[in-house]
Scaffold this active site. Structure first.
Site, PDB file in Angstrom:
ATOM      1  N   MET A  15       5.919  -4.732  67.099  1.00  0.00           N
ATOM      2  CA  MET A  15       5.623  -3.453  67.720  1.00  0.00           C
ATOM      3  C   MET A  15       5.835  -3.534  69.224  1.00  0.00           C
ATOM      4  SD  MET A  15       4.670  -1.287  65.316  1.00  0.00           S
ATOM      5  CE  MET A  15       3.510  -0.073  65.937  1.00  0.00           C
ATOM      6  N   ASP A  49      -4.467  -4.412  68.144  1.00  0.00           N
ATOM      7  CA  ASP A  49      -4.177  -5.727  67.580  1.00  0.00           C
ATOM      8  C   ASP A  49      -2.690  -6.071  67.786  1.00  0.00           C
ATOM      9  OD1 ASP A  49      -2.558  -4.784  65.476  1.00  0.00           O
ATOM     10  OD2 ASP A  49      -4.093  -5.008  63.946  1.00  0.00           O
ATOM     11  N   TYR A  93      -0.064  -5.927  66.146  1.00  0.00           N
ATOM     12  CA  TYR A  93       1.007  -5.115  65.566  1.00  0.00           C
ATOM     13  C   TYR A  93       0.902  -3.647  65.966  1.00  0.00           C
ATOM     14  CZ  TYR A  93       1.550  -9.340  62.847  1.00  0.00           C
ATOM     15  OH  TYR A  93       1.729 -10.651  62.476  1.00  0.00           O
ATOM     16  N   LYS A  94       0.323  -3.376  67.127  1.00  0.00           N
ATOM     17  CA  LYS A  94       0.153  -1.996  67.561  1.00  0.00           C
ATOM     18  C   LYS A  94       1.056  -1.675  68.760  1.00  0.00           C
ATOM     19  CE  LYS A  94      -2.811  -0.692  64.467  1.00  0.00           C
ATOM     20  NZ  LYS A  94      -2.774  -1.891  63.622  1.00  0.00           N
ATOM     21  N   ILE A  95       1.073  -0.390  69.116  1.00  0.00           N
ATOM     22  CA  ILE A  95       1.983   0.113  70.142  1.00  0.00           C
ATOM     23  C   ILE A  95       1.716  -0.557  71.485  1.00  0.00           C
ATOM     24  CG2 ILE A  95       2.703   2.190  71.399  1.00  0.00           C
ATOM     25  CD1 ILE A  95       2.017   3.734  68.777  1.00  0.00           C
TER      26      ILE A  95
END
Length: 398
Positions: free
Chosen positions: A1, A183, A185-187
């Protein structure tokens, strides 16, 4: 991400500010911290970015969901309407609160359908937990109206669509309280971390106390603080807040680049009559983290996904995904827990093993998604356009 593409000097600087003081705890120690307050600073800047009165930094997006449910008064036996297409964390938060997750169908926005929400309401329904899925939004006017008309709390988990908006209003500001995740895997990412946002002074007071064992945070002496309520430890550290702060300041650039890159891929998809783009109620507000589209039938969707994989294109066929769709949640279907869940003491709970959501299933079987990255060069983007075109021709001309 996006956030993981952009680690640099800014994050290092914010982290070193904290390490040089030695105060990693977000509260107190005023004399030692040399006016370094990363969590407080993040909260101020995040609330300003959203256009929300309050924000509170916490340890994870799951913690943010749990805090949101707690301040909304969700407890044992209370039904919360949830989507079957999401990471399971919000569902776990409902279960840990003692609530009863009630699944309702999505529509082609990929978010909860307003009609399905209304159909799922019972006398025990207390809230709707809306997930703003992968960059875009649900039909917000109608969803807000359903909640208002039925006196339901709207809890908005906007973690997958941070930076998106609807009619000029930021996603994450439509709910009575909203949750975000930072976390890996976020933007934007802090490795771990989350936040809640709200306009209500009353909910904010409950949130910051509940997230820290019920401490009222009055004064600068930890030992003298009072405990007006019972709470839990959902605190975020100064180190995580420091990384999140640096990332937040990059968010406008992230959204700008994602929208540019998504638009380039959309040009390729427009060449194929069989492709239908995801319904986006406000296209200008799409944060463009992913490009989601439908094929006429499941076999073609799977063929397109396989062809994209062969070309090395980061993509997903969520119908078969282990993490984001109810079909694969065997642990939920059987309520496998290491301790008896409060749900087991509640009468008339849904039959999760035989959950039937035919509208959602039909949508998910046709859905393919391509991940949009921030740091694609113009040359890389042209290469990707060519590979996507090749994959689509291969899959659809068979």
């Amino acid at each position: 991400m996006a956030g993981t593409e952009l680690f640099g000097a800014e994050e290092k600087k914010e982290v070193m500010d904290v390490l040089e003081t030695g105060i990693l705890f977000r509260y107190n120690h005023d004399d030692q911290r040399e006016n370094i307050w990363k969590a407080k600073t993040f909260e101020q800047e995040f609330a300003q970015y959203l256009g929300s009165k309050h924000a509170h930094f916490c340890s994870s997006g799951t913690a943010a969901d749990a805090i949101s449910l707690a301040v909304s008064g969700i407890g044992v036996g209370d039904e919360v309407i949830v989507p079957p297409y999401t990471f399971i964390a919000p569902i776990e938060a409902v279960l840990m609160a003692g609530g009863v997750p009630v699944f309702a169908d999505i529509d082609e926005t990929l978010c909860l359908s307003p009609e399905a929400i209304e159909k799922a309401i019972t006398p025990r329904t207390k809230a709707v937990l809306l997930i703003q899925v992968f960059g875009s939004m649900g039909r917000m006017d109608e969803i807000v109206e359903v909640c208002r008309k039925n006196n339901l709390k709207l809890i908005e988990d906007a973690a997958p669509a941070l930076g998106g908006s609807y009619k000029g209003k930021m996603l994450g500001t439509f709910g009575d309280v909203s949750a975000f995740s930072f976390d890996f895997y976020k933007i934007i990412t802090a490795g771990e971390g989350g936040a809640v946002a709200m306009n209500s002074d009353e909910l904010y007071e409950k949130a910051h106390m509940y997230a820290d064992h019920g401490h009222d945070h009055i004064g600068n002496n930890r030992g003298a603080e009072q405990h007006p309520i019972l709470g839990f430890n959902f605190r975020g550290s100064e180190l995580h807040a420091a990384v999140a702060l640096a990332q937040l300041r990059k968010l406008p650039h992230i959204i700008e680049q994602q929208r540019k890159n998504q638009a380039a891929l959309k040009e390729v998809l427009s060449e194929f009559d069989e492709i239908q783009l995801r319904e986006v109620p406000d296209p200008e507000g799409d944060s463009a983290t992913f490009l989601s589209f439908f094929l006429p039938e499941a076999t073609k969707a799977k063929a397109v996904f396989d062809a994209l994989q062969e070309q090395g294109i980061g993509s997903a066929y969520w119908y078969q995904n282990n993490f984001h769709f109810h079909r694969q949640w065997e642990h939920l279907k059987k309520l496998r827990s290491i301790y008896p869940l409060p749900l087991t003491a509640v009468d008339n709970v849904p039959d999760y093993e035989n959950l039937s959501l035919p509208v959602t299933d039909a949508i998910m079987q046709r859905l393919v998604m391509i991940q949009v990255m921030v740091n694609w060069s113009d040359e890389k983007l042209k290469e990707l356009q060519s590979k996507v075109r090749t994959a689509l021709k291969s899959a659809l001309n068979k």
